[in-house]
Design an enzyme around this catalytic site. Structure first.
Site, PDB file in Angstrom:
ATOM      1  N   ASP A 291       0.860  -1.170   0.000  1.00  0.00           N
ATOM      2  CA  ASP A 291       0.000   0.000   0.000  1.00  0.00           C
ATOM      3  C   ASP A 291       0.906   1.232   0.000  1.00  0.00           C
ATOM      4  OD1 ASP A 291      -2.299   1.491   0.126  1.00  0.00           O
ATOM      5  OD2 ASP A 291      -2.466   1.386   2.308  1.00  0.00           O
TER       6      ASP A 291
ATOM      7  N   ASP B  17      -3.671  -2.187   5.538  1.00  0.00           N
ATOM      8  CA  ASP B  17      -4.115  -1.724   6.853  1.00  0.00           C
ATOM      9  C   ASP B  17      -5.627  -1.645   6.975  1.00  0.00           C
ATOM     10  OD1 ASP B  17      -4.567   0.392   5.174  1.00  0.00           O
ATOM     11  OD2 ASP B  17      -3.247   1.799   6.208  1.00  0.00           O
TER      12      ASP B  17
ATOM     13  N   ASP C 277      -8.169  -4.590   2.603  1.00  0.00           N
ATOM     14  CA  ASP C 277      -6.957  -5.356   2.320  1.00  0.00           C
ATOM     15  C   ASP C 277      -7.022  -6.787   2.844  1.00  0.00           C
ATOM     16  OD1 ASP C 277      -5.598  -3.135   1.160  1.00  0.00           O
ATOM     17  OD2 ASP C 277      -5.195  -2.368   3.170  1.00  0.00           O
TER      18      ASP C 277
END
Length: 912
Positions: free
Chosen positions: A344, A648, A652
């Site tokens: 990410d 996070d 995800d």
């Protein structure tokens, strides 16, 4: 799933059901029409809809019970091998040894049992994210109800601090901002408005929707519930997570294969030796059976599972020191095999702290250095510090005064209060050497026009103490530009505004992935005003300049990515942010293949084969959904990659669960992400991932050394027994003595290899293939070669002692001690499997190695000289002469391996 709509009258059995799923593209009034809810619902309608849709909660999933989980732990060939050893040692009547091996089985099973199913807790973590209460308007007035009672068509009110109770189509908004990080991964709160957007808009662009589980940051809103329970976005992710399967780690796959092959070899060899012995050896049935039992004990590396567990546990401890908590032990080794890291952007590769990196005034461009909200940094123009510039000073004044944020320091770290972008503007003003506090005293605020998503600007009115007044404005560049008639030149003079020039500058900054804000001023001559009139602000302002904001890359992430590339690891950015921003950050980070950025919408048009090709070629993916992330992980795995995925948010969790290594952020990550992951970072830092890869490679290397150390011991023991049986000789070592060697001296020495430090150059090697065996090439050769050396040593000791003392007890005792001495010296060699010179470095050893050697010498002294051990293991005291023989045999092994290593290196150099 959408269903055809139908009309409903009060008390009808069936409620109307939506005909469309893309609620964000439908007008708010059209939404109510689709839902058959022109106004607040009455109790009869609520009851009917509740019966049709069910409660607004995620369905519970069935979980495996304790017995099923325990059964899964026992379905492991390593466990079968250990249980076989328990049965054999029990059959020999040595219950203490059987108890020790059984204890290893129990410990291994319990560890797996306790860790089993932890990832499934992600589903319950998601359920807890749903709002427990909701403010609802129904026909009989406003109520505060359990969110589970909401139905499609209900009218919901939203206020700051509320968790959105269902998926809501917004009808009215006032400065409404919602934090959607759990769904999009982007931490910045999103402006909301009731206007419809394109049907194909990404989740993060659906401004007219408020999604279940997200948090209201500022403002208020009113909307109609369109989806509840499992039909919501968060419910869809929950379903995706439930249907996603975790992959077995490469280590467990290899150990399963190894245990199966070893079991087959042991069984087939034992049967062949037994029937061959009956036919040719002349031994009695019972004697032959016990010999085969001894062979089985010799062939099974009873200590290997313990060494595996200890090595992994040491790796877990080392990882914790590097701010990474490993939730599933076997994954520590998998990290070392990672060939692709999908990360990410926000907070992992970047600081998750907005910062002004660029500023533009009339004819001038400035670059701003520094990191995050720290005040250290310089504003430069053409590489030189920008000082004494009147328009830059006025730009800084506007940034500081037209601002509601503040910055304090806690424990030496900056802490912001207010909007992150406004905090970044305050930091920019300080870097321009502008006295923010003095200016606030000298030019106090009198009035303000707060930022609004409709007007898209903020304005503040200030007076000094000498009769002067000025209004400062900041906001969307195109909005501020439309309010200006003039610009402030570099000299501070007032000049006519050059619209096209400024539009070009705005486009230039936006193309660099910057979030652009414009700042302007409007002098208010005449009598002192006490109020700002919005109508008067619409024209006549003077443009001061533009600022470009960015969540800057972490410097340590840039270095870590460079190290990944050196280690042959591809790094890919998968983010919910805009494509331009993602591409700009990727270039700053040093990612490869940043010329093309694929968006989620483009991924939707690719089939699995095309996606695999794109996943291999492209390194930056933007505006992605949970399905996109999951598909990308699966595509990379299909290309035989070992994939690590960071995340996070709730969005995800499915990809984290599917990845070979799921890495969740511990500081800003959601509970769902942490529960679905196998590793949790305590500092949310990409550099910690690279440190984990280094540690994982060290663990694999140490496991390889441990196997290369233990298998020749078993090999030497097995071959010596087979040789004795085939030649009709007495067994040089008994089954119980073999068990002593395998479970005591071998384990104590092998444990030291778990503490071996990282070897130089470990991060300059490419990742090993996923299916690479621990036993291959050189390791197989070394195991076979050392097994023969041990065979020679065991029989050499046996024949020398028989010739010297003519006593089978002394001969077998010397054979055991010679075997242990060879183990000690072989340990010095195995510490450097691929190093040309092993003697000096290997013998010096680490403190752990030297302690283990002393411990083994002490244990062997007990074995040889203590009466209780002599009676138990049928051993006898040895003379100094005999002990010298054992030591010399060990030295010979080390010298021969030194020569073998040098020859192998010379041959390799000659070939290439």
């Amino acid at each position: 799933m959408p269903r055809p709509s139908s009309a409903i009258s009060h008390g009808a059995a069936k409620p109307p059901v939506p005909a469309v799923a893309t609620w964000h593209s439908v007008e708010a009034s059209g939404t109510r029409e689709q839902l058959g809810a022109p106004g607040p619902l009455n109790s009869a309608e609520v009851t009917a809809r509740l019966a049709s849709y069910g409660p607004n909660q995620l369905p519970e999933t069935s979980r495996a019970g304790p017995l099923a989980r325990l059964g899964r732990q026992l379905k492991n060939f390593l466990i079968y091998v250990l249980l076989t050893a328990v049965v054999i040692t029990g059959a020999l009547g040595h219950w203490v040894d059987a108890g020790v091996i059984l204890a290893v089985v129990v410990i291994q099973t319990l560890v797996g049992f306790l860790q089993e199913g932890k990832a499934e807790q992600a589903l319950s973590a998601i359920r807890h994210m749903l709002a427990p209460k909701a403010r609802v308007v129904r026909e009989d007035g406003q109520h505060q109800l359990d969110a589970a009672e909401l139905v499609p068509g209900d009218t919901v009110l939203l206020e700051p601090g509320d968790r959105v109770p269902a998926d809501v189509r917004l009808e009215k908004c006032h400065n409404l901002k919602i934090e959607e990080a759990i769904l999009t991964g982007e931490s910045e709160a999103v402006d909301k408005s009731p206007e419809p957007v394109d049907a194909g808009a990404a989740l993060g662009d659906q401004a007219g929707m408020a999604f279940s589980g997200t948090m209201v940051a500022t403002g208020t809103g009113r909307g109609v519930v369109v989806r509840t329970g499992a039909d919501t976005e968060i419910g869809r992710i929950s379903g995706l997570l439930a249907s996603t399967t975790s992959l077995k780690t490469p280590l467990l796959e290899q150990m399963d294969r190894f245990a199966k092959v070893l079991s087959v070899i042991v069984i087939v060899t034992g049967i062949a030796i037994f029937f061959g012995g009956l036919a040719f050896s002349g031994l009695e049935f019972r004697e032959l059976f016990m010999a085969v039992v001894g062979l089985t004990v010799a062939a099974i590396p009873e200590g290997l599972p313990a060494i595996l567990t200890i090595t992994l546990a040491i790796g877990v401890r080392q990882m914790a020191r590097r701010k990474a908590v490993v939730r599933r032990m076997p994954v520590i080794e998998t990290i070392g095999a990672v060939s692709v890291i999908c990360s990410d952007k926000t907070g992992t590769l970047t600081r998750n702290e907005m910062m002004v990196t660029t500023a533009m005034t009339a004819g001038q461009r400035y670059e701003v250095s520094g990191e995050g909200y720290g005040f250290d940094g310089v504003i430069r123009q053409n590489g030189q510090p920008a000082t004494g510039n009147p328009v830059l000073e006025e730009l800084a004044r506007a940034a500081a005064l037209c601002n509601d944020a503040s910055i304090s320091h806690r424990n030496g770290q900056p802490a912001i209060h207010g909007d992150p972008m406004e905090a970044a503007l305050k930091v920019f003003a300080r870097k321009a050497e502008f006295d923010v506090e003095a200016s606030a005293r000298d030019w106090p605020r009198v009035d303000e026009v707060p930022f609004d998503t409709t007007t898209r600007y903020m304005a503040t009115l200030h007076h000094d103490h000498h009769g002067h007044q000025v209004a400062y404005l900041k906001g969307a560049p195109e909005r501020i530009l439309g309010m200006c008639t003039h610009e402030v030149a570099a000299t501070g003079e007032r000049m006519p505004l050059e619209h096209k020039t400024w539009e070009s500058r705005i486009s230039e900054m936006a193309s660099e992935g910057l979030r652009v804000l414009a700042l302007a001023r409007k002098p208010t001559p005449g009598s002192r005003q006490q109020q700002l009139m919005v109508e008067e602000l619409e024209q006549g302002a003077e443009l001061l300049g533009l600022v470009g904001l960015l969540d800057p890359p972490r410097q340590e992430a840039i270095r870590a990515i460079e190290e990944c590339h050196s280690a042959g690891i591809r790094v890919k950015m998968i983010t919910g942010d805009h494509a331009l921003t993602a591409g700009a950050i990727a270039r700053k980070l040093g990612l490869r293949n940043t010329d093309k950025v694929l968006t989620g919408k483009e991924l939707d048009h690719l089939d699995d084969k095309q996606l695999q090709q794109a996943a291999g070629e492209v390194d930056v993916f933007a505006r992605t959904s949970p399905e996109h992330k999951l598909r990308l992980v699966e595509a990379l795995q299909a290309l035989h990659g070992v994939v690590a995925m960071t995340g996070d948010g709730v969005n995800d969790a499915p990809a984290l669960k599917r990845a070979d290594v799921g890495i969740a952020m511990g500081v800003k990550g959601s509970e769902a992400a942490r529960e679905a992951s196998s590793v949790v970072l305590l500092d949310d830092n990409f550099a910690s991932i690279v440190a984990a890869v280094r540690e994982g490679r060290t663990v694999y290397s140490n496991l390889r050394k441990g196997i290369a150390f233990m298998l020749p011991i078993n090999g030497g023991e097995s071959i010596s027994l087979i040789t004795a049986l085939l030649l009709g000789l007495a067994l040089p070592i008994s089954a119980l003595q073999i068990l002593w060697v395998n479970m005591v001296s071998s384990v104590v020495l092998a444990m030291t290899l778990a503490f071996e430090p990282t070897e130089p150059g470990v991060m300059n090697q490419p990742p090993r293939p996923r299916d690479e065996s621990l036993l291959q090439g050189f390791v197989v050769w070394r195991v076979a070669f050392v097994s023969l050396l041990f065979l020679a040593g065991i029989f050499g000791a046996w024949f020398w002692a028989m010739h010297r003392y003519d006593d089978t007890v002394i001969a077998s005792t010397l054979a055991v001690n010679t075997l242990v001495a060879m183990e000690v010296f072989y340990l010095f060699a195995v510490r450097y499997l691929d190093t040309a010179s092993i003697t000096l470095r290997g013998v010096l050893g680490t403190p752990v190695v030297l302690i283990a050697v002393v411990a083994v010498i002490a244990l062997q002294s007990l074995f040889t000289y203590l009466p209780w051990f002599q009676a138990t293991f049928i051993s006898a005291p040895l003379s100094w002469e005999a002990l010298a023989f054992a030591v010399l045999a060990g030295v010979a092994v080390l010298v021969i391996l030194e020569l073998e290593t040098v020859i192998r290196r010379l041959l390799r150099a000659a070939r290439g």
